[in-house]
Design a protein around this motif. Sequence first.
Motif, PDB file in Angstrom:
ATOM      1  N   UNK A 260       1.502   3.086 -10.931  1.00 21.28           N
ATOM      2  CA  UNK A 260       1.857   1.896 -10.139  1.00 21.28           C
ATOM      3  C   UNK A 260       3.318   1.977  -9.744  1.00 21.28           C
ATOM      4  N   UNK A 261       3.646   1.382  -8.611  1.00 26.65           N
ATOM      5  CA  UNK A 261       5.049   1.384  -8.195  1.00 26.65           C
ATOM      6  C   UNK A 261       5.897   0.509  -9.112  1.00 26.65           C
ATOM      7  N   UNK A 262       7.174   0.875  -9.211  1.00 25.68           N
ATOM      8  CA  UNK A 262       8.119   0.000  -9.890  1.00 25.68           C
ATOM      9  C   UNK A 262       8.240  -1.286  -9.071  1.00 25.68           C
TER      10      UNK A 262
ATOM     11  N   UNK B 188       0.831  -1.209   0.000  1.00 26.35           N
ATOM     12  CA  UNK B 188       0.000   0.000   0.000  1.00 26.35           C
ATOM     13  C   UNK B 188       0.862   1.255   0.000  1.00 26.35           C
ATOM     14  N   UNK B 189       1.843   1.258   0.881  1.00 24.77           N
ATOM     15  CA  UNK B 189       2.749   2.390   0.987  1.00 24.77           C
ATOM     16  C   UNK B 189       3.458   2.648  -0.335  1.00 24.77           C
ATOM     17  N   UNK B 190       3.914   1.583  -0.965  1.00 25.89           N
ATOM     18  CA  UNK B 190       4.633   1.741  -2.220  1.00 25.89           C
ATOM     19  C   UNK B 190       3.737   2.330  -3.306  1.00 25.89           C
ATOM     20  N   UNK B 191       2.462   1.964  -3.286  1.00 28.03           N
ATOM     21  CA  UNK B 191       1.537   2.499  -4.281  1.00 28.03           C
ATOM     22  C   UNK B 191       1.256   3.979  -4.022  1.00 28.03           C
ATOM     23  N   UNK B 192       1.085   4.355  -2.754  1.00 28.35           N
ATOM     24  CA  UNK B 192       0.828   5.766  -2.440  1.00 28.35           C
ATOM     25  C   UNK B 192       2.027   6.625  -2.827  1.00 28.35           C
ATOM     26  N   UNK B 193       3.215   6.168  -2.522  1.00 29.95           N
ATOM     27  CA  UNK B 193       4.419   6.928  -2.888  1.00 29.95           C
ATOM     28  C   UNK B 193       4.538   7.022  -4.404  1.00 29.95           C
ATOM     29  N   UNK B 194       4.274   5.915  -5.083  1.00 35.11           N
ATOM     30  CA  UNK B 194       4.386   5.926  -6.555  1.00 35.11           C
ATOM     31  C   UNK B 194       3.490   7.000  -7.142  1.00 35.11           C
ATOM     32  N   UNK B 195       2.284   7.087  -6.635  1.00 37.34           N
ATOM     33  CA  UNK B 195       1.337   8.047  -7.209  1.00 37.34           C
ATOM     34  C   UNK B 195       1.598   9.456  -6.694  1.00 37.34           C
ATOM     35  N   UNK B 196       1.497   9.640  -5.388  1.00 35.83           N
ATOM     36  CA  UNK B 196       1.528  10.993  -4.827  1.00 35.83           C
ATOM     37  C   UNK B 196       2.865  11.670  -5.053  1.00 35.83           C
TER      38      UNK B 196
END
Length: 311
Positions: free
Chosen positions: A172-174, A158-166
């Motif tokens: 999507x995250x790498x 979840x964290x990786x997805x939020x960072x990828x977007x925001x």
Amino acid sequence: MSTRTIPPHNAERPDAGETPETGLATEIVNWFHENGRALPWREPGFSAWGTLVSEFMLQQTPVARVIPHLEAWLERWPTPADLAASPPAEALRAWSSLGYPRRALWLHEAAVQITERHGGVVPSDVDALLALKGVGDYTARAVAAFAYGLRHPVVDTNTRRVIARAVQGQAEPAPPSRGRDLAAMEELLPAGESAAHDFNAGMMELGALVCVARNPRCGQCPLSARCAWLAAGSPAYLGPLKAVQKKYEGSDRQVRGLIMKELRAAHKPVTDAEIDSVWPDAAQRSRALAGLLADGLAVASAEGGYTLPHA
DNA sequence: GAGCCGTGGCG
DNA sequence: TCGCCAAGGCT
């Protein structure tokens, strides 16, 4: 969500010293205070052992399926020593159909290690946690941060997805990269332990409730005004494709699951004939059983047939 | 680093 | 219906 000190809803953010990173963290922490779910592991007084058990169960398994198993588990085994004193077979039975039964075996082994190495107390040190069976980068930091309030970056899907977007403006995250992911989270993490705790939890919660994988609810997102992905017009993901998950129906994994179900239900050795009855394809059955034996999830009984370990 | 490891719910 | 996804970790 009212298990912690809740700052005033419209607490003014300090202007002095604010960076884009601290602004993002403030939004997340405030949003979490108002919108975080009242989950068992967020109740006051929830034990570090309970946190560890919950994190094992939550690995690749949705919250709703975990909660009833978690509560039954902790009622039966309130401490690591209690679990360590039970045979692994009982852990596998209590794990029931949560999936990935090796997690139950690893959790049992971790309980033994905690009892032997740490006097029955779940360690708070990340390296000591990482040394436990079944505990990796995510779980070690989750226990240190959530059970003990220590300031560590906690990075899950979840964290990786939020960072990828925001932050990164990507849909999507790498693919996961331990060093990069921890550094990216550390960059955003507030200085204080309490804020860091709520930021770690809040990023996961936002990813679970709002910034979800499919059809994110950007209209409800506290970061919508500062989201790099939204600002860029929500561009489609162009990076490397995720490996497609193989079909479960008819797979060796399904056969393993069916054999495990037999073993959990039986209180005497399961015969070869009974194993044969769970699946028509003999070669597949043979592979599945060999795999379970190699993994220690099944053992050949001296009287013939198969049982759970230490049954 | 890629492949493997369960199960069920949801859009 | 069926593919996608779910608080990962190990080999």
